[in-house]
Design an enzyme around this catalytic site. Structure first.
Site, PDB file in Angstrom:
ATOM      1  N   GLU A  87       0.859  -0.725  -0.032  1.00 28.07           N
ATOM      2  CA  GLU A  87      -0.269  -0.234   0.311  1.00 28.07           C
ATOM      3  C   GLU A  87       0.546   1.475   0.387  1.00 28.07           C
ATOM      4  OE1 GLU A  87      -3.257   0.090   2.861  1.00 28.07           O
ATOM      5  OE2 GLU A  87      -2.818  -1.855   3.034  1.00 28.07           O
ATOM      6  N   LYS A 112       1.884   4.272   1.398  1.00 29.00           N
ATOM      7  CA  LYS A 112       2.295   4.798   2.931  1.00 29.00           C
ATOM      8  C   LYS A 112       1.920   5.983   2.885  1.00 29.00           C
ATOM      9  CE  LYS A 112       5.064   4.520   7.091  1.00 29.00           C
ATOM     10  NZ  LYS A 112       5.074   5.644   7.676  1.00 29.00           N
ATOM     11  N   ARG A 114      -2.654   9.585  11.691  1.00 28.83           N
ATOM     12  CA  ARG A 114      -3.560   8.682  11.444  1.00 28.83           C
ATOM     13  C   ARG A 114      -3.668   8.638  12.365  1.00 28.83           C
ATOM     14  NH1 ARG A 114      -0.690   2.432  12.951  1.00 28.83           N
ATOM     15  NH2 ARG A 114      -2.358   1.442  12.831  1.00 28.83           N
ATOM     16  N   ARG A 169      -2.867   8.216  16.925  1.00 22.01           N
ATOM     17  CA  ARG A 169      -2.259   7.455  17.739  1.00 22.01           C
ATOM     18  C   ARG A 169      -2.576   7.393  19.630  1.00 22.01           C
ATOM     19  NH1 ARG A 169       2.690   5.819  14.684  1.00 22.01           N
ATOM     20  NH2 ARG A 169       3.702   5.378  16.110  1.00 22.01           N
ATOM     21  N   GLU A 217      -4.996   7.139   6.632  1.00 25.50           N
ATOM     22  CA  GLU A 217      -4.105   8.630   7.048  1.00 25.50           C
ATOM     23  C   GLU A 217      -4.534  10.004   6.750  1.00 25.50           C
ATOM     24  OE1 GLU A 217      -1.740   7.632   8.408  1.00 25.50           O
ATOM     25  OE2 GLU A 217      -0.192   8.555   8.352  1.00 25.50           O
ATOM     26  N   PHE A 236      -7.278   2.906   5.445  1.00 22.74           N
ATOM     27  CA  PHE A 236      -6.225   0.845   5.592  1.00 22.74           C
ATOM     28  C   PHE A 236      -7.198   0.005   6.694  1.00 22.74           C
ATOM     29  CE2 PHE A 236      -3.119   4.129   7.643  1.00 22.74           C
ATOM     30  CZ  PHE A 236      -3.355   3.143   8.721  1.00 22.74           C
ATOM     31  N   ARG A 295       3.670  -4.648  17.234  1.00 20.61           N
ATOM     32  CA  ARG A 295       4.994  -3.958  16.203  1.00 20.61           C
ATOM     33  C   ARG A 295       4.976  -5.318  15.677  1.00 20.61           C
ATOM     34  NH1 ARG A 295       7.233   0.695  14.197  1.00 20.61           N
ATOM     35  NH2 ARG A 295       6.918   2.078  16.087  1.00 20.61           N
ATOM     36  N   LYS A 337       7.660  -1.531   6.957  1.00 23.65           N
ATOM     37  CA  LYS A 337       7.680  -0.234   6.625  1.00 23.65           C
ATOM     38  C   LYS A 337       8.891  -0.129   5.689  1.00 23.65           C
ATOM     39  CE  LYS A 337       8.862   1.578  10.392  1.00 23.65           C
ATOM     40  NZ  LYS A 337       8.345   3.193  11.695  1.00 23.65           N
TER      41      LYS A 337
END
Ligand code: AMP
Length: 581
Positions: free
Chosen positions: A249, A251, A256, A271, A301, A341, A418, A424
């Site tokens: 996707e 970025k 966000r 976030r 986003e 997303f 994570r 990323k």
């Protein structure tokens, strides 16, 4: 339950830096509390009356609290203020003066946790005419029946200074050890990650055990801790890790938001759990109006776009939407779009455990088409060449890079974690600078020469979630323009402390210490072994940590990130490892 027993526990926790000891002290206490009281004690241990995502409105000024101390202790306002100038903390002042107070209160009513909670909630709700006076009296009323230690914590809670040292992970450890065993710990943490409400998890666990905790699901109105991505230094490695096939996707370089939508209400959270509904009220209305079905939680986003061409604009533009005043103008002047997303809940069903491609399908069908709401650009790629072509497209469209997402059956939404299900890859990785780091400010050095009379450099730290402490990575003195240098005291001074905060591990001693709150984006030339910095101390070499060479402020204050969301020590170690390959 008497508040004095709770305050004594806070005092013992403050006196230790061992996380194990804190856990054991808390767990002994938790086991003795009725579920509803436990919920309140958990909030109070964090200096709060509600879960983290509730706007904290308790904040009383130091001066007002000093008046309440003076009224209860019988010492003059002048004496109280002088002591405050010396000590810097109204909690310490209250403790000292109440200890010294000769006369005992005549009609003392025992101070229970329930009474403290009720009193503090009343202080929070008091507004309108004479509200300052009334808040002061409500606090005095609680202090009237408090001993020295109780008053120390009451004053710290109302002034937003309650940091006994037991962070959320320690509280979760203590809950597990009181009511479950080690094997229950991950499920307790999962429940916290999907509700962001430690009090709720504690009460549910104490009342219904692990079965009740397992039943906790995502719910509209309770923000969910966001899922985060790992990083890799090349697209070849990304494709290798994804076993040759994944979704990619764009970025997007924006802010966000997690949107909690029903037919009649909508809330957008950042976030770090701030409520951004007002800042993006145009997007919020669009989401509500175009939702198909009854309710949903989605993530996307928000990116600034050019009003005429619809072209994406740099991140700086969207930050105008984070201002506190003049929102009407900001909405007109800085149009934004949301690129969705992910979807976490639809029509009451928790879909976080559904694989990525299924969630994506569901997301695509959740809204009726409108220009302001778009799906993030996504393509399935099966080779490094395809990945490279998609990356080039993303960067030329104005994005930071790409997000690779696993398309395997286990590609669930992992709240608060994570991992390599998302990877990323950013355009910085191509340049001389190794990457950007989001680092917390823990100290400042006074400037010299042209910067005399201002802060000239800052001591920057990364977060170590294992140890729940901040470890230093660099002294940052480059990249500040005059406007930023001027703004530093306003940004930082409210968090000044007179000594190194308990949760900061540093060999360098700055002129001024701060409780970590402000996060800045920093870039640098490379990470190297450093005898002075404490990040990853002793991991790569005895007596050395990792330091960032030639650090430079990018101009971006990451006010969307909490200090716990700073680039972690584990990430710094990874980047150091990548550099060497
Ligand atoms: P970083 O802040 O560098 O760790 O990158 C993660 C952030 O990228 C997320 O928190 C999102 O704000 C942002 N982001 C932009 N586009 C996407 C996307 N397509 N999927 C997931 N996150 C995205």
């Amino acid at each position: 339950m008497l508040y004095s027993a709770i305050a004594a526990v806070f005092d013992r926790i403050e006196g230790t830096s061992s996380r194990l000891e804190m856990t054991s002290i808390l767990s002994d206490l938790f086991g003795t509390l009725p579920p509803a009281v436990l919920r309140d004690v958990v909030y109070l241990s964090q200096g709060k009356l509600h879960p983290d995502f509730f706007p904290q409105k308790l904040g009383m000024s130091d001066k007002l609290v000093l008046r309440a101390i003076s009224l209860t202790s019988g010492f003059s306002e002048d004496r109280t203020e002088k002591l405050w100038i010396k000590e810097g903390d109204p909690g310490t002042v209250a403790e000292m003066l109440i200890k010294e107070k000769k006369q005992m209160a005549l009609f003392s009513e025992p101070l229970t946790v329930q009474r403290v909670m009720k009193g503090l909630l009343l202080i929070e709700e008091t507004d309108g005419k004479d509200s300052q006076e009334r808040k002061m009296k409500l606090l005095a009323n609680l202090l009237h029946d408090s001993g020295p230690i109780e008053s120390r914590y009451l004053c710290r809670i109302v002034t937003g200074r309650m940091r006994v040292g037991a962070g959320s992970m320690t509280v979760l450890d203590a809950l597990a050890s009181s009511f479950a065993d080690k094997s229950g710990r991950p499920e307790i943490e999962r429940a916290f990650n999907v509700t962001c409400d430690m009090g709720l998890v504690a009460e549910t666990l104490a009342a219904g055990g692990m079965d009740a905790v397992r039943g906790i699901k995502v719910k509209v109105g309770n923000p969910i801790k966001v899922m985060l991505a790992e990083r890799l230094p090349s697209l070849a490695e990304v494709m290798g890790r994804m076993e040759g096939r994944c979704a990619m996707e764009y970025k997007y370089d924006g802010i966000r938001v997690q949107a909690h939508i029903t037919k009649d209400s909508v809330r957008l959270y950042s976030r770090r759990l701030e409520d951004l509904t007002d800042n993006f009220r145009d997007i919020a209305s669009l989401l509500k109006e175009s939702l198909k079905g009854t309710e949903a939680i989605v993530e996307g986003e928000c990116v600034s776009v050019d009003a005429k061409s619809g072209k994406m604009l740099p991140f700086q533009e969207v930050t105008h939407r984070r201002r506190k005043h003049g929102m009407e103008d900001a909405i007109k002047d800085y149009p934004v779009r949301i690129f969705l997303f992910d979807i976490l809940q639809r029509d009451g069903e928790d879909v976080t455990q559904m694989p990525y491609l299924k969630r994506r399908e569901m997301l695509a069908s959740a809204f009726s088409g409108t220009e302001g709401i778009q799906m993030s650009n996504m393509r399935i790629v099966s080779s490094v060449q395809e990945a490279d072509a998609f990356f080039t497209e993303a960067v030329s469209a104005g994005c930071e890079g790409i997000m690779a997402k696993s398309v395997s059956d286990v590609s669930v939404y992992r709240a608060g974690s994570r991992g390599f299900l998302w990877i990323k890859y950013k355009k910085d990785y191509h340049s001389d600078m190794i990457d950007t780091f989001d680092l917390a400010v823990v100290g400042a050095f006074y400037g010299m020469g042209k910067r005399k009379g201002r802060y000239g450099a800052l001591l920057m730290a990364s977060y170590d979630p294992e140890m729940q402490s901040y470890v230093t990575v660099c002294k940052l003195g480059t990249g500040f323009d005059d406007a930023f240098l001027d703004s530093m005291p306003g940004l930082l001074d409210a968090r000044k402390t007179d000594r190194r905060p308990n949760n900061v591990d540093s060999k360098m001693v700055p002129d001024v210490w701060f409780d970590p709150t402000v996060v800045l984006e920093v870039t640098g030339a490379e990470l190297s072994l450093s005898p002075i910095h404490t990040a990853a101390a002793g991991v790569f070499k005895e007596d050395a940590g990792l330091g960032l060479r030639f650090p430079r402020f990018t101009g971006r204050v990451r006010d969307d990130k909490s200090p716990e969301e700073s680039t972690s020590v584990a990430e710094i170690m990874e980047i150091y490892g990548m550099q060497k390959t």
